[in-house]
Design an enzyme around this catalytic site. Structure first.
Site, PDB file in Angstrom:
ATOM      1  N   LYS A   1      43.455  32.978  56.015  1.00 49.28           N
ATOM      2  CA  LYS A   1      42.265  33.375  57.239  1.00 49.28           C
ATOM      3  C   LYS A   1      41.605  33.573  56.342  1.00 49.28           C
ATOM      4  CE  LYS A   1      42.930  33.022  61.070  1.00 49.28           C
ATOM      5  NZ  LYS A   1      43.096  31.839  62.527  1.00 49.28           N
TER       6      LYS A   1
HETATM    7  N1  GLU Z   1      42.540  29.283  63.939  1.00 46.53           N
HETATM    8  C1  GLU Z   1      43.115  28.438  64.369  1.00 46.53           C
HETATM    9  C2  GLU Z   1      45.093  29.858  64.975  1.00 46.53           C
HETATM   10  O1  GLU Z   1      44.511  30.229  65.110  1.00 46.53           O
HETATM   11  C3  GLU Z   1      44.051  27.029  64.153  1.00 46.53           C
HETATM   12  C4  GLU Z   1      43.660  27.446  62.322  1.00 46.53           C
HETATM   13  C5  GLU Z   1      44.184  26.036  62.355  1.00 46.53           C
HETATM   14  O2  GLU Z   1      44.830  25.202  62.516  1.00 46.53           O
HETATM   15  O3  GLU Z   1      44.625  25.885  61.031  1.00 46.53           O
HETATM   16  O4  GLU Z   1      45.854  29.184  65.059  1.00 46.53           O
END
Ligand code: GLU
Length: 417
Positions: A104
């Site tokens: 993240k």
């Molecule tokens: N931000 C989204 C999540 O928390 C998508 C992450 C992604 O598609 O890599 O799942």
């Protein structure tokens, strides 16, 4: 004591490891993020001044594949939050069985206070600073709170320029024109809708008789509300940072979504005959069949969990429920479909996007939606089955499956050297 979401992650992992009968050395490594990068991002502001923004990219695990996860722009972003969000991605990708680890990113910034040009410069400089650790086979960012397809387009362009050729697979959630996937924009909300249908089916609740409250009307909340409305559910309450609205007969969700897309994404000025204004606490404790927290972490806690009247909670957000609240909800018989399953639709379609990019293919929207539904159904059924068998919650069921996949992958790879 201030709330640390990473403690929530560790406590859940400990509990799952115990139920799986693991020795400490089996899962020691998964308790720590593999790699954490902190960056100070200088940006030339429109007024000629310079501001420096704090940013992070944290890779929790690359055991099952490249790290995968969004980039968040929010004024309250901090390292422990990004660590927790990265770990949740590891378990999310494992529970839906896509070949990724978890990561993240985040920048401490309120994006609504920047011009588009400033936002673009911030994104491009941040991408440059995390470029040494991202890439299609290392770590693949995506949108999250405060970012969108346009921002992902800048990430793609910046990374491509640094490498001298187009590399669309470095990031997902891109505009369609840059190799984005059909269905990606709606995918998280679609997954939330599907999980709501599945759990209602298990509990013998017809969706036409269900009432729904949605906290947060960003990408996840608004698409979940609209798709559930289209399925015949009565969405009686929605909210965002500007407050909430309630209408017992059901709100006009298409009108609300249209209003939000035109009016800078704030509900505060919206009017509809028969509606009343409610606050965040009233939304969370409203008397509904399904509550969908689709905002931020730590919304359902020890203070308000006992007053939740929903029969079912489907977590659109990551980490909206604290571990203390989980226990209270379980005692009170509230069924909760956990974040790592309920909101996994986004990353599943991100995976489809990456697969299409790597093969230079374009799939049709129906094809994407069918593949997503197939994946979600399988993941939901396996979580439901193990939770029943082990007489535990769906959250624990999801973690049992996810942790086992991560630990077994670690064991097959071995701890090198
Ligand atoms: N931000 C989204 C999540 O928390 C998508 C992450 C992604 O598609 O890599 O799942």
């Amino acid at each position: 004591m201030s709330y640390n979401p990473y403690d929530n992650v560790l406590a859940t992992v400990e509990k799952a490891a115990e139920l799986l009968g693991y020795a400490p050395e089996d899962y020691e490594a998964v308790k720590y993020p593999e790699r954490e990068l902190s960056v100070s991002v200088p940006v030339r502001m429109d007024d000629g001044g310079v501001r420096v923004f704090q940013g992070f990219r944290i890779q929790h695990s690359t055991v099952r594949g490249p790290a995968k996860g969004g980039i968040r722009y929010h004024q309250n972003v901090n390292k422990d939050e990004v660590k927790a969000l990265a770990a949740w991605m590891t378990f999310k990708c494992a529970v839906v069985d896509i070949p990724y680890g978890g990561g993240k990113g985040g920048i401490v910034v309120d994006p609504s206070t920047l011009s588009i040009a400033e936002l673009q410069r911030l994104t491009r400089r941040f991408t440059t600073m995390i470029a040494p650790i991202i890439g299609p086979d290392r770590d693949i960012p995506a949108p999250d709170v405060g970012t969108n397809a346009e921002v992902m387009g800048w990430v793609m362009d910046t990374y491509s320029m640094l490498n001298g050729h187009a590399i669309p697979a470095v990031v997902t959630g891109k505009p369609l024109q840059l190799g984005g996937s059909q269905g990606r924009g709606e995918a998280t909300g679609r997954g939330v809708m599907l999980n709501t249908l599945y759990i209602c089916e298990k509990l013998g609740i017809a969706i036409q008789n269900a009432t729904v409250a949605v906290q947060g009307m960003g990408n996840v909340g608004s698409v979940s509300a609209r798709l559930l409305y289209e399925q015949g559910a009565k969405v009686v309450a929605v909210s965002d940072v500007s407050g909430g609205i309630y209408k017992a007969e059901g709100l006009n969700i298409p009108a609300i979504c249209q209003y939000l897309s035109k009016r800078g994404n704030l509900l505060s000025g919206y009017e509809e005959a028969g509606m009343t204004r409610i606050n965040n606490e009233e939304l969370l404790t409203s008397d509904v069949t399904v509550l969908i927290p689709a905002a931020l972490e730590n919304q359902i806690d020890a203070q308000n969990a006992g007053r939740i009247r929903a029969k079912v909670i489907v977590e659109g957000a990551n980490g909206p429920t604290t571990i203390e609240a989980d226990d209270i909800l379980e005692k009170n018989g509230v069924v909760l479909v956990p974040d790592i399953l309920a909101n996994a639709g986004g990353v599943v379609v991100s995976y489809f996007e990456w697969v299409q990019n790597l093969q230079a293919l374009e799939w049709e929207e129906q094809d994407v939606n069918d593949k997503l539904a197939k994946n979600m159904r399988k993941a939901f059924d396996s979580v439901y089955a193990i939770a029943e068998k082990k007489k535990t919650t769906l959250r624990m069921g999801a973690y049992l499956i996810a942790l086992k996949r991560v630990v077994e992958a670690t064991q097959f790879r071995g701890i090198w050297p």
